[in-house]
Design a protein around this motif. Structure first.
Motif, PDB file in Angstrom:
ATOM      1  N   GLU A   1      51.536   6.652  23.114  1.00 23.25           N
ATOM      2  CA  GLU A   1      52.326   5.696  23.798  1.00 23.25           C
ATOM      3  C   GLU A   1      51.889   5.763  25.464  1.00 23.25           C
ATOM      4  OE1 GLU A   1      56.372   7.167  23.357  1.00 23.25           O
ATOM      5  OE2 GLU A   1      55.879   8.057  21.575  1.00 23.25           O
ATOM      6  N   GLN A   2      51.874   4.502  25.986  1.00 26.81           N
ATOM      7  CA  GLN A   2      51.612   4.327  27.271  1.00 26.81           C
ATOM      8  C   GLN A   2      52.545   3.527  28.082  1.00 26.81           C
ATOM      9  OE1 GLN A   2      47.584   2.428  26.565  1.00 26.81           O
ATOM     10  NE2 GLN A   2      46.884   3.409  28.101  1.00 26.81           N
ATOM     11  N   TYR A   3      53.229   4.096  29.153  1.00 20.55           N
ATOM     12  CA  TYR A   3      54.105   3.481  30.006  1.00 20.55           C
ATOM     13  C   TYR A   3      53.678   3.263  31.582  1.00 20.55           C
ATOM     14  CZ  TYR A   3      56.815   5.307  26.241  1.00 20.55           C
ATOM     15  OH  TYR A   3      57.421   5.557  24.774  1.00 20.55           O
ATOM     16  N   GLU A   4      54.282   2.438  32.159  1.00 24.27           N
ATOM     17  CA  GLU A   4      53.730   1.999  33.495  1.00 24.27           C
ATOM     18  C   GLU A   4      54.335   3.354  34.455  1.00 24.27           C
ATOM     19  OE1 GLU A   4      55.454  -1.682  34.904  1.00 24.27           O
ATOM     20  OE2 GLU A   4      53.831  -2.844  33.339  1.00 24.27           O
TER      21      GLU A   4
ATOM     22  N   VAL B   1      56.430  -0.958  29.076  1.00 25.38           N
ATOM     23  CA  VAL B   1      55.423  -0.200  27.838  1.00 25.38           C
ATOM     24  C   VAL B   1      54.106  -1.093  28.019  1.00 25.38           C
ATOM     25  CG1 VAL B   1      55.193  -0.004  25.472  1.00 25.38           C
ATOM     26  CG2 VAL B   1      57.537   0.394  26.760  1.00 25.38           C
ATOM     27  N   ILE B   2      52.898  -0.250  28.090  1.00 24.34           N
ATOM     28  CA  ILE B   2      51.819  -0.619  28.371  1.00 24.34           C
ATOM     29  C   ILE B   2      51.190  -0.898  26.771  1.00 24.34           C
ATOM     30  CG2 ILE B   2      49.602  -0.319  28.987  1.00 24.34           C
ATOM     31  CD1 ILE B   2      50.685   0.976  31.392  1.00 24.34           C
ATOM     32  N   ASP B   3      51.469   0.033  26.042  1.00 26.51           N
ATOM     33  CA  ASP B   3      51.212   0.155  24.645  1.00 26.51           C
ATOM     34  C   ASP B   3      51.669   1.221  23.875  1.00 26.51           C
ATOM     35  OD1 ASP B   3      49.706  -0.600  22.501  1.00 26.51           O
ATOM     36  OD2 ASP B   3      47.658   0.405  23.002  1.00 26.51           O
ATOM     37  N   TYR B   4      52.071   1.061  22.659  1.00 23.35           N
ATOM     38  CA  TYR B   4      52.990   1.846  21.598  1.00 23.35           C
ATOM     39  C   TYR B   4      52.200   1.713  20.283  1.00 23.35           C
ATOM     40  CZ  TYR B   4      56.826   4.470  20.506  1.00 23.35           C
ATOM     41  OH  TYR B   4      57.730   5.301  20.079  1.00 23.35           O
ATOM     42  N   ARG B   5      51.323   2.832  19.889  1.00 20.86           N
ATOM     43  CA  ARG B   5      50.784   2.609  18.463  1.00 20.86           C
ATOM     44  C   ARG B   5      51.164   3.792  17.718  1.00 20.86           C
ATOM     45  NH1 ARG B   5      49.298  -2.424  18.085  1.00 20.86           N
ATOM     46  NH2 ARG B   5      48.642  -3.233  20.112  1.00 20.86           N
TER      47      ARG B   5
ATOM     48  N   ARG C   1      57.198  -1.840  21.447  1.00 19.31           N
ATOM     49  CA  ARG C   1      56.097  -2.744  22.171  1.00 19.31           C
ATOM     50  C   ARG C   1      56.745  -4.012  23.107  1.00 19.31           C
ATOM     51  NH1 ARG C   1      53.112  -0.944  17.928  1.00 19.31           N
ATOM     52  NH2 ARG C   1      53.235  -2.582  16.341  1.00 19.31           N
TER      53      ARG C   1
ATOM     54  N   GLU D   1      57.339  -1.751  16.577  1.00 22.20           N
ATOM     55  CA  GLU D   1      57.646  -3.128  17.108  1.00 22.20           C
ATOM     56  C   GLU D   1      58.563  -3.294  18.108  1.00 22.20           C
ATOM     57  OE1 GLU D   1      59.222  -6.984  14.804  1.00 22.20           O
ATOM     58  OE2 GLU D   1      57.888  -5.704  13.488  1.00 22.20           O
TER      59      GLU D   1
END
Length: 101
Positions: A54-57, A35-39, A30, A27
């Motif tokens: 995890e996705q980072y710019e 941070v593009i997405d973090y699941r 995000r 939580e």
């Protein structure tokens, strides 16, 4: 873009504590800039194996994430929660696009 896939095998006796920390970490993560997405999901074959997506710019966003209080709290607690060795894979991605199903 930087993508990280990590797996953490959690000791079943520590699952509740780990789940609380992981929920909070996801939580808070995000909400970070870059941070593009973090699941996080549990593995279908092993509910004590947590998979992080995890996705980072960029590299700077990833490095900033590793310096946050919520990440450091998780990192400090992790050795006592694990039932095995974590695996972390990093992907440097130049392009990504949706796949039609």
């Amino acid at each position: 873009m930087l993508v990280v896939h990590a797996t953490f095998p959690i000791d079943p006796d520590n699952r509740g504590e780990a789940l609380d920390l992981i929920e909070s970490l996801a939580e808070d993560s995000r909400q970070e800039d870059g941070v593009i997405d973090y699941r996080v999901a549990t593995d279908i074959d092993d509910s004590n194996l947590f998979r992080f997506f995890e996705q980072y710019e960029d590299e700077a966003a990833f490095e900033a994430h590793a310096e946050t209080d919520h990440f450091e709290e998780f990192e400090r607690a992790l050795p006592d929660l694990l039932a095995g060795e974590p695996e972390v894979t990093r992907f440097d991605v130049e392009d990504a696009s949706p796949v039609e199903l």
